[in-house]
Design a protein around this motif. Structure first.
Motif, PDB file in Angstrom:
ATOM      1  N   VAL A 102      15.411  34.070  38.367  1.00  0.00           N
ATOM      2  CA  VAL A 102      15.778  35.304  37.689  1.00  0.00           C
ATOM      3  C   VAL A 102      16.859  35.998  38.487  1.00  0.00           C
ATOM      4  CG1 VAL A 102      14.945  37.515  36.872  1.00  0.00           C
ATOM      5  CG2 VAL A 102      13.461  35.527  36.762  1.00  0.00           C
ATOM      6  N   LEU A 103      17.988  36.231  37.848  1.00  0.00           N
ATOM      7  CA  LEU A 103      19.103  36.866  38.540  1.00  0.00           C
ATOM      8  C   LEU A 103      18.899  38.361  38.565  1.00  0.00           C
ATOM      9  CD1 LEU A 103      22.036  34.843  37.008  1.00  0.00           C
ATOM     10  CD2 LEU A 103      20.849  34.439  39.138  1.00  0.00           C
ATOM     11  N   SER A 104      19.432  39.007  39.565  1.00  0.00           N
ATOM     12  CA  SER A 104      19.292  40.454  39.683  1.00  0.00           C
ATOM     13  C   SER A 104      20.571  41.025  40.257  1.00  0.00           C
ATOM     14  CB  SER A 104      18.107  40.814  40.579  1.00  0.00           C
ATOM     15  OG  SER A 104      18.005  42.204  40.740  1.00  0.00           O
TER      16      SER A 104
ATOM     17  N   LYS B 258      -1.304  49.338  32.259  1.00  0.00           N
ATOM     18  CA  LYS B 258      -1.755  48.063  32.820  1.00  0.00           C
ATOM     19  C   LYS B 258      -0.998  47.753  34.107  1.00  0.00           C
ATOM     20  CE  LYS B 258      -3.116  46.007  28.390  1.00  0.00           C
ATOM     21  NZ  LYS B 258      -4.563  45.967  28.719  1.00  0.00           N
ATOM     22  N   ASP B 259      -1.565  46.855  34.915  1.00  0.00           N
ATOM     23  CA  ASP B 259      -0.936  46.471  36.178  1.00  0.00           C
ATOM     24  C   ASP B 259      -0.067  45.229  36.044  1.00  0.00           C
ATOM     25  OD1 ASP B 259      -2.948  44.731  35.665  1.00  0.00           O
ATOM     26  OD2 ASP B 259      -3.864  44.811  37.663  1.00  0.00           O
ATOM     27  N   ARG B 260       0.163  44.776  34.819  1.00  0.00           N
ATOM     28  CA  ARG B 260       1.014  43.606  34.577  1.00  0.00           C
ATOM     29  C   ARG B 260       2.420  44.068  34.219  1.00  0.00           C
ATOM     30  NH1 ARG B 260      -2.810  42.088  30.765  1.00  0.00           N
ATOM     31  NH2 ARG B 260      -1.115  41.795  29.263  1.00  0.00           N
ATOM     32  N   LEU B 261       3.404  43.467  34.846  1.00  0.00           N
ATOM     33  CA  LEU B 261       4.788  43.878  34.640  1.00  0.00           C
ATOM     34  C   LEU B 261       5.251  43.589  33.219  1.00  0.00           C
ATOM     35  CD1 LEU B 261       6.373  42.623  37.991  1.00  0.00           C
ATOM     36  CD2 LEU B 261       5.481  44.890  37.453  1.00  0.00           C
ATOM     37  N   ASP B 262       4.858  42.446  32.674  1.00  0.00           N
ATOM     38  CA  ASP B 262       5.305  42.104  31.325  1.00  0.00           C
ATOM     39  C   ASP B 262       4.731  43.068  30.295  1.00  0.00           C
ATOM     40  OD1 ASP B 262       2.759  41.215  31.788  1.00  0.00           O
ATOM     41  OD2 ASP B 262       2.948  39.371  30.619  1.00  0.00           O
ATOM     42  N   ALA B 263       3.491  43.542  30.525  1.00  0.00           N
ATOM     43  CA  ALA B 263       2.892  44.513  29.609  1.00  0.00           C
ATOM     44  C   ALA B 263       3.621  45.850  29.673  1.00  0.00           C
ATOM     45  CB  ALA B 263       1.410  44.704  29.943  1.00  0.00           C
ATOM     46  N   ASN B 264       4.030  46.263  30.877  1.00  0.00           N
ATOM     47  CA  ASN B 264       4.775  47.514  31.018  1.00  0.00           C
ATOM     48  C   ASN B 264       6.111  47.453  30.298  1.00  0.00           C
ATOM     49  OD1 ASN B 264       3.654  47.789  34.468  1.00  0.00           O
ATOM     50  ND2 ASN B 264       2.631  48.393  32.598  1.00  0.00           N
TER      51      ASN B 264
ATOM     52  N   ASN C  79      12.415  58.139  39.193  1.00  0.00           N
ATOM     53  CA  ASN C  79      12.152  57.207  40.293  1.00  0.00           C
ATOM     54  C   ASN C  79      12.990  55.947  40.203  1.00  0.00           C
ATOM     55  OD1 ASN C  79      10.134  58.941  41.252  1.00  0.00           O
ATOM     56  ND2 ASN C  79       8.596  57.997  39.933  1.00  0.00           N
ATOM     57  N   GLY C  80      13.954  55.929  39.306  1.00  0.00           N
ATOM     58  CA  GLY C  80      14.739  54.712  39.097  1.00  0.00           C
ATOM     59  C   GLY C  80      15.513  54.276  40.305  1.00  0.00           C
ATOM     60  N   TYR C  81      16.032  55.205  41.093  1.00  0.00           N
ATOM     61  CA  TYR C  81      16.852  54.848  42.242  1.00  0.00           C
ATOM     62  C   TYR C  81      16.026  54.433  43.441  1.00  0.00           C
ATOM     63  CZ  TYR C  81      21.308  56.259  40.295  1.00  0.00           C
ATOM     64  OH  TYR C  81      22.443  56.320  39.540  1.00  0.00           O
ATOM     65  N   LEU C  82      14.697  54.643  43.383  1.00  0.00           N
ATOM     66  CA  LEU C  82      13.849  54.279  44.510  1.00  0.00           C
ATOM     67  C   LEU C  82      13.265  52.888  44.381  1.00  0.00           C
ATOM     68  CD1 LEU C  82      11.876  57.650  44.795  1.00  0.00           C
ATOM     69  CD2 LEU C  82      13.973  56.987  45.983  1.00  0.00           C
ATOM     70  N   ASN C  83      13.403  52.281  43.228  1.00  0.00           N
ATOM     71  CA  ASN C  83      12.732  51.014  42.970  1.00  0.00           C
ATOM     72  C   ASN C  83      13.478  49.807  43.512  1.00  0.00           C
ATOM     73  OD1 ASN C  83      10.656  52.303  41.654  1.00  0.00           O
ATOM     74  ND2 ASN C  83      11.563  52.089  39.638  1.00  0.00           N
ATOM     75  N   ASP C  84      14.680  49.991  44.057  1.00  0.00           N
ATOM     76  CA  ASP C  84      15.423  48.851  44.585  1.00  0.00           C
ATOM     77  C   ASP C  84      14.931  48.425  45.964  1.00  0.00           C
ATOM     78  OD1 ASP C  84      17.011  48.565  42.404  1.00  0.00           O
ATOM     79  OD2 ASP C  84      18.637  49.809  43.150  1.00  0.00           O
TER      80      ASP C  84
ATOM     81  N   LYS D 144       9.703  42.202  40.629  1.00  0.00           N
ATOM     82  CA  LYS D 144       9.375  43.615  40.472  1.00  0.00           C
ATOM     83  C   LYS D 144      10.637  44.442  40.304  1.00  0.00           C
ATOM     84  CE  LYS D 144       7.015  47.481  40.730  1.00  0.00           C
ATOM     85  NZ  LYS D 144       6.233  47.974  39.569  1.00  0.00           N
ATOM     86  N   ARG D 145      11.661  44.158  41.081  1.00  0.00           N
ATOM     87  CA  ARG D 145      12.927  44.891  40.954  1.00  0.00           C
ATOM     88  C   ARG D 145      13.539  44.670  39.578  1.00  0.00           C
ATOM     89  NH1 ARG D 145      14.163  42.759  46.067  1.00  0.00           N
ATOM     90  NH2 ARG D 145      15.750  41.437  45.122  1.00  0.00           N
ATOM     91  N   ASN D 146      13.510  43.429  39.111  1.00  0.00           N
ATOM     92  CA  ASN D 146      14.089  43.123  37.808  1.00  0.00           C
ATOM     93  C   ASN D 146      13.319  43.807  36.684  1.00  0.00           C
ATOM     94  OD1 ASN D 146      15.970  41.393  36.128  1.00  0.00           O
ATOM     95  ND2 ASN D 146      14.010  40.640  35.389  1.00  0.00           N
ATOM     96  N   SER D 147      12.001  43.830  36.792  1.00  0.00           N
ATOM     97  CA  SER D 147      11.178  44.486  35.786  1.00  0.00           C
ATOM     98  C   SER D 147      11.442  45.987  35.743  1.00  0.00           C
ATOM     99  CB  SER D 147       9.700  44.225  36.071  1.00  0.00           C
ATOM    100  OG  SER D 147       8.871  44.993  35.210  1.00  0.00           O
TER     101      SER D 147
END
Length: 408
Positions: free
Chosen positions: A46-48, A225-231, A279-284, A291-294
């Protein structure tokens, strides 16, 4: 048995002759022909694309990649890789005869810009990493190719990495045709969606409100949920519910009002959207690339939800519901300007400019506040420099300039 018979009869296996031993030695010592290097198809990383964040430490190779051009593809013909060393070649490729590499690069660049596809170009590798608005990612490679007549030609290959297969094939067809100099009338389609309201609707006067409430409950369940795909699925569903292009105008209006409806003592779906944006700028800083890509996709969906909601509400003529929300002026407008300045993420910048246009186009108060924090110089700087390689973003920026100049 045959084995017992051979032992009893005293028969032995005949020894190899001297000539046969020499032939075997020649075969074992002779060099084997080189085989094309196999390339994995099933396991594709997965590219990011990272934001500019001084807190995030990247390796030297990633720093070199970050210095590559994002607007112009300058190909060094001497470093082109031979197509015979790559196996297998994707079906989405085309052989280009009697065309220079620079012409092909220019045609591909123009095609990407016209279709609002963001790309980062790696000149030394003759490769481009591209991403559409619906987060479909693919690589574009230019290779040397020798045909049966022993003439050196070019081979342009487009390889999907992740995302929608439908969007990829539309984009690949446009790119390959443009590289051949064939005019492409159809553009890459916008993300398609089907109304998420179940049919038939419940009977009664408030049947649409009841159906929307059920959908909102499903979305809130996915986001918790704690699943990234569900979020991601939950935020994508909310994006579709706020757009008149994917649901009914009444449904879009109901959901859009919920985004800016503050209910004391209770967390709403709008609070979740605002939290993702703030919180978008803190997730990198996450070490996990998935997780970053999600979170990057969630951030883009959240911007689109706000843009769709503002456009839907303002179409009804109700501006008071937003003017009373101090979050729009104190938090959202500064965030939008920061996002517009970030040239590395034009898809996010496009949604940010849509939010800005919705705000400044609906109220004189929003226009005055945007002018106060310096929105006009930021937008004019990008438009005048002509560095925007995203057609839809450029159109929205020009619209912003026209609106903001009314206040200046």
């Amino acid at each position: 048995s045959c084995t017992n018979w051979s032992i009893k009869s005293g028969m032995q296996k005949p020894k190899a002759t001297t000539t046969e031993m020499k032939d075997d030695a020649k075969i074992s010592t002779s060099p084997r022909p080189l085989k094309p290097q196999p390339r994995s198809i099933m396991l594709r990383p997965v590219l990011s694309i990272q934001r500019e964040n001084p807190k995030y430490n990247i390796s030297q190779s990633e720093k070199t990649k970050a210095e590559k051009s994002t607007h112009k593809w300058n190909i060094n013909v001497q470093t082109l890789e031979d197509s015979s060393t790559i196996f297998p070649i994707e079906r989405t490729h085309v052989i280009l005869k009697n065309i220079s590499a620079s012409v092909v690069a220019d045609r591909v660049t123009v095609c990407l810009e016209e279709n609002s596809i963001f790309a980062t170009f790696y000149d030394d590798e003759a490769m481009a990493v591209a991403e559409t608005e619906d987060h479909t990612r693919f690589e574009i490679r230019l290779l040397k190719h020798q045909t049966e007549d022993k003439k050196d030609n070019l081979l342009l290959e487009v390889q999907r990495k992740s995302g929608s297969t439908i969007t990829f094939h539309w984009a690949a067809r446009s790119i390959l045709k443009s590289a051949q100099g064939i005019a492409v009338k159809e553009t890459v389609p916008r993300p398609l969606a089907v109304s998420l309201i179940p049919l038939p609707l419940p009977e009664g006067k408030y049947r649409e409100q009841i159906a929307v409430s059920k959908e909102i409950e499903n979305i809130e369940s996915l986001l918790q949920k704690d699943r990234l795909d569900a979020n991601v699925l939950g935020m994508e569903s909310l994006r579709f519910l706020t757009s008149v292009h994917s649901t009914t105008p009444k449904t879009a209006e109901i959901v859009s009002r919920l985004i800016f409806h503050n209910q004391e003592g209770k967390s709403t779906i709008g609070d979740k959207v605002k939290s993702i944006l703030q919180n978008g700028y803190l997730n990198d800083n996450y070490e996990c690339e998935i997780k970053r890509n999600s979170d990057r996709i969630m951030y883009n969906h959240a911007l689109a939800v706000v843009a769709n909601s503002l456009e839907t509400i303002f179409k009804t003529g109700d501006v008071q519901i937003t003017e009373s929300d101090t979050w729009l002026t104190e938090e959202l407008l500064p965030l939008l300007l920061r996002e517009i300045k970030c040239a590395q993420r034009p898809h996010d910048a496009f949604q940010a400019v849509k939010c800005l246009n919705a705000l400044v186009g609906a109220s004189a108060n929003f226009r005055a506040y945007a002018a106060k924090i310096g929105a006009l110089p930021v937008v004019l700087h990008i438009v005048k420099n002509g560095t925007c390689a995203h057609q839809r973003l450029r159109r929205e920026l020009e619209k912003s300039c026209t609106t903001l100049l009314m206040t200046a």
